[in-house]
Design an enzyme around this catalytic site. Structure first.
Site, PDB file in Angstrom:
ATOM      1  CD  GLN A 286      -3.129  -0.875   0.410  1.00 36.75           C
ATOM      2  OE1 GLN A 286      -3.264   0.182  -0.209  1.00 36.75           O
ATOM      3  NE2 GLN A 286      -4.033  -1.839   0.365  1.00 36.75           N
ATOM      4  CE1 TYR A 315     -10.291 -10.891  -5.631  1.00 35.30           C
ATOM      5  CE2 TYR A 315     -11.632 -11.015  -3.640  1.00 35.30           C
ATOM      6  CZ  TYR A 315     -11.494 -11.182  -5.004  1.00 35.30           C
ATOM      7  OH  TYR A 315     -12.557 -11.644  -5.730  1.00 35.30           O
ATOM      8  CD  GLU A 336      -2.621 -11.821  -4.272  1.00 36.28           C
ATOM      9  OE1 GLU A 336      -3.364 -11.025  -3.664  1.00 36.28           O
ATOM     10  OE2 GLU A 336      -2.335 -11.695  -5.482  1.00 36.28           O
ATOM     11  CG  ASP A 384      -8.132  -4.813  -0.096  1.00 35.75           C
ATOM     12  OD1 ASP A 384      -8.681  -4.002  -0.867  1.00 35.75           O
ATOM     13  OD2 ASP A 384      -7.020  -4.594   0.433  1.00 35.75           O
ATOM     14  CB  CYS A 411      -9.740   0.660  -4.438  1.00 40.27           C
ATOM     15  SG  CYS A 411      -9.658  -0.661  -5.644  1.00 40.27           S
TER      16      CYS A 411
HETATM   17  N1  SAH Z   1      -5.146  -6.762   0.893  1.00 45.66           N
HETATM   18  C1  SAH Z   1      -3.870  -6.470   0.265  1.00 45.66           C
HETATM   19  C2  SAH Z   1      -3.931  -6.433  -1.268  1.00 45.66           C
HETATM   20  C3  SAH Z   1      -5.086  -5.735  -1.903  1.00 45.66           C
HETATM   21  S1  SAH Z   1      -4.873  -5.408  -3.629  1.00 45.66           S
HETATM   22  C4  SAH Z   1      -3.309  -5.176   0.819  1.00 45.66           C
HETATM   23  O1  SAH Z   1      -4.011  -4.405   1.461  1.00 45.66           O
HETATM   24  O2  SAH Z   1      -2.122  -4.922   0.620  1.00 45.66           O
HETATM   25  C5  SAH Z   1      -5.815  -6.684  -4.394  1.00 45.66           C
HETATM   26  C6  SAH Z   1      -5.082  -8.001  -4.506  1.00 45.66           C
HETATM   27  O3  SAH Z   1      -5.948  -8.917  -5.179  1.00 45.66           O
HETATM   28  C7  SAH Z   1      -3.806  -7.973  -5.349  1.00 45.66           C
HETATM   29  O4  SAH Z   1      -2.768  -8.502  -4.564  1.00 45.66           O
HETATM   30  C8  SAH Z   1      -4.115  -8.868  -6.554  1.00 45.66           C
HETATM   31  O5  SAH Z   1      -3.000  -9.605  -6.981  1.00 45.66           O
HETATM   32  C9  SAH Z   1      -5.172  -9.789  -6.000  1.00 45.66           C
HETATM   33  N2  SAH Z   1      -6.107 -10.417  -6.940  1.00 45.66           N
HETATM   34  C10 SAH Z   1      -6.609  -9.914  -8.090  1.00 45.66           C
HETATM   35  N3  SAH Z   1      -7.505 -10.764  -8.629  1.00 45.66           N
HETATM   36  C11 SAH Z   1      -7.569 -11.843  -7.805  1.00 45.66           C
HETATM   37  C12 SAH Z   1      -8.332 -13.055  -7.810  1.00 45.66           C
HETATM   38  N4  SAH Z   1      -9.194 -13.336  -8.792  1.00 45.66           N
HETATM   39  N5  SAH Z   1      -8.171 -13.910  -6.798  1.00 45.66           N
HETATM   40  C13 SAH Z   1      -7.278 -13.644  -5.782  1.00 45.66           C
HETATM   41  N6  SAH Z   1      -6.545 -12.516  -5.730  1.00 45.66           N
HETATM   42  C14 SAH Z   1      -6.688 -11.611  -6.722  1.00 45.66           C
END
Ligand code: SAH
Length: 454
Positions: A286, A315, A336, A384, A411
């Site tokens: 982040q 996620y 993830e 997320d 977001c």
């Molecule tokens: N919660 C974490 C990341 C949020 S960003 C934080 O706060 O740092 C969203 C994340 O979702 C990214 O890491 C991206 O790689 C992942 N992502 C995207 N599509 C996805 C899916 N279909 N299944 C699992 N993860 C996914």
């Protein structure tokens, strides 16, 4: 029915601005025909020139501001609007926070969702907050230059003060640029696809003050790399990691596949929520460390954990939410899709001696369905997702796993509203949304929504 368009291209008009779109454009209406104008605010009056005429709406550019909004603040510099780095810089910060809350209220209203939205939690100082920069390197006016792209263009505008980045990062970019000039490093040329150095990335730990510099090059070789590294370390004692990433492709994507160490170690350390994290060149992390802690805190509060729960963090990225939740739960499962992020997450669990967290690599929608088949009992679910929101199959899996509570970190208000509507059909009632301003001066709207299973 043919609609009569009431304006012509190049026509000059005086208009009243009545609204601000989610893209930050002022809206004026001429006989109900909307005109979108950059750089103007609601309650302003402006002389504008029509630049583009479509059937349903048009665009105009500001020629002369006739009446100013009380929420207008003097722009720091035009370049922050021209590059799109700070598209809301002309709007006073309290009004930016209201604007962001209204974005959520608007999409909720359109979706007929009756959910309370709290005032946006803002920053005490809404500048200099970004812990990461990626700046293009080009040959401009006879010298190696760093800056940022003009909006909707590939032209790089030279810049030193990036306004929303950690000033220490701005300083580092300048110092590195000057060192690179002394070594006659050849900047990338996008037209000819020649030259060496495409982009410089800098990341700085908010608490640790450790800094990483990554040179993204077109060529395999970065001439004088070791000598450059020595000069950088002399000039910037915070730098603990100097890396090179090779991206030989003709693309807008910044990073290539190959990353190698030039000097120091291949990660920086930082802290978040009192936990240690090791962040490598391509890890997602982040960008606003101060507000991330607030966002996560709100997400944890919304989950109302007692320590006995099984929680899913979907996620999960490099595991930041999972690890922050771990001490409030019995067991946490993260999922993830990016393999290196899952590896980082597992490593970060280890260095914090957290053993009630398990990370699974895969698509959240698939893994959720698998957990359901396996008969996993889940008390709370935190999601997320990226901007596109949740997959319909993910939402179906939620309906089958039936966690009593759910927390949606979003977001993108548009996909949030869409998904809340679908989740309502699965029995989940949204109790309230808390916007958190993770990206002051920009149009990004981040929020936490609490849901309960009825
Ligand atoms: N919660 C974490 C990341 C949020 S960003 C934080 O706060 O740092 C969203 C994340 O979702 C990214 O890491 C991206 O790689 C992942 N992502 C995207 N599509 C996805 C899916 N279909 N299944 C699992 N993860 C996914």
């Amino acid at each position: 029915m043919k609609i009569q368009v009431p304006v012509r291209k190049n026509e000059k008009l005086t208009v009243d601005i009545m609204d601000l779109t989610y893209e930050g454009m002022g809206v004026a209406k001429v006989d109900n025909y909307p005109l979108f104008i950059e750089g103007v605010l609601p309650d302003e009056q402006a002389e504008v020139e029509v630049t583009k005429v479509n059937k349903q709406y048009g665009f105009a550019r500001l020629v002369n501001l006739l009446k100013k909004s009380p929420d207008r603040v003097e722009s720091k510099a035009n370049i922050y609007s021209q590059t799109g780095i700070a598209p809301l810089q002309h709007l006073a910060y309290p009004a930016q926070l209201t604007f962001k809350r209204n974005q959520i209220l608007n999409v909720f209203q359109k979706a007929h969702l009756d959910i309370p939205v709290q005032p946006t939690l803002g920053m005490a100082d809404p500048t200099g907050y970004r812990n990461k920069a990626q700046v293009p390197v080009r040959f401009i006016d006879g010298a190696l230059m760093t800056g940022f792209y003009r909006k909707h263009s590939h032209q790089v505008m030279p810049m030193e003060d990036f306004y929303i980045q950690d000033p220490k990062i701005d300083e580092a970019i300048k110092v590195v640029r000057d060192i690179l000039r002394r070594f006659y490093i050849d900047p990338y040329n996008e037209d000819t696809h020649k030259g060496v150095l495409r982009t410089i990335m800098v990341r700085r730990g908010y608490y640790s003050h450790e800094m990483m510099i990554v040179f993204i090059t077109r060529s395999k070789k970065l001439p004088a790399a070791r000598e450059i590294a020595i000069e950088i370390k002399k000039a910037l004692p915070e730098v603990v990691s100097i890396m090179q990433n090779v991206n030989a492709a003709q693309t807008n994507v910044i990073f290539g596949d190959q990353t190698k160490l030039i000097a120091g170690r291949d990660f920086i350390r930082d802290e978040l929520m009192g936990l240690k994290f090791e962040i490598s060149a391509q890890s997602f992390y982040q960008v606003n460390p101060v507000k991330t802690e607030v966002l996560y805190q709100k997400a944890i509060e919304a989950a109302e954990l007692t320590g006995n729960e099984t929680v899913i963090d979907a996620y999960s990225g490099i595991g930041t939410i999972s690890l922050a939740v771990a001490k409030h739960a019995k067991q946490v499962y993260g999922v993830e899709v990016v393999e290196s992020a899952v590896m980082d997450a597992r490593h970060n669990a280890k260095i914090n001696a957290i053993d009630n967290v398990e990370f699974t690599l895969g698509k959240a929608e698939d893994v959720m369905a698998q957990w359901q088949t396996d008969g996993l009992q889940v008390d709370a679910l935190i999601v997320d997702p990226p901007r596109k929101g949740l997959e319909p199959s993910f939402i179906e899996a939620v309906g089958q796993l039936k966690p009593a509570k759910m927390v949606y970190v979003s977001c993108n208000p548009a996909t949030l509203a869409r998904d809340l509507d679908l989740l309502a059909a699965q029995g989940y009632q949204a109790e309230g949304t808390q916007p958190v301003d993770m990206f002051p001066q920009t149009l990004h709207v981040e929020s936490v929504t609490k849901l309960v299973l009825k």
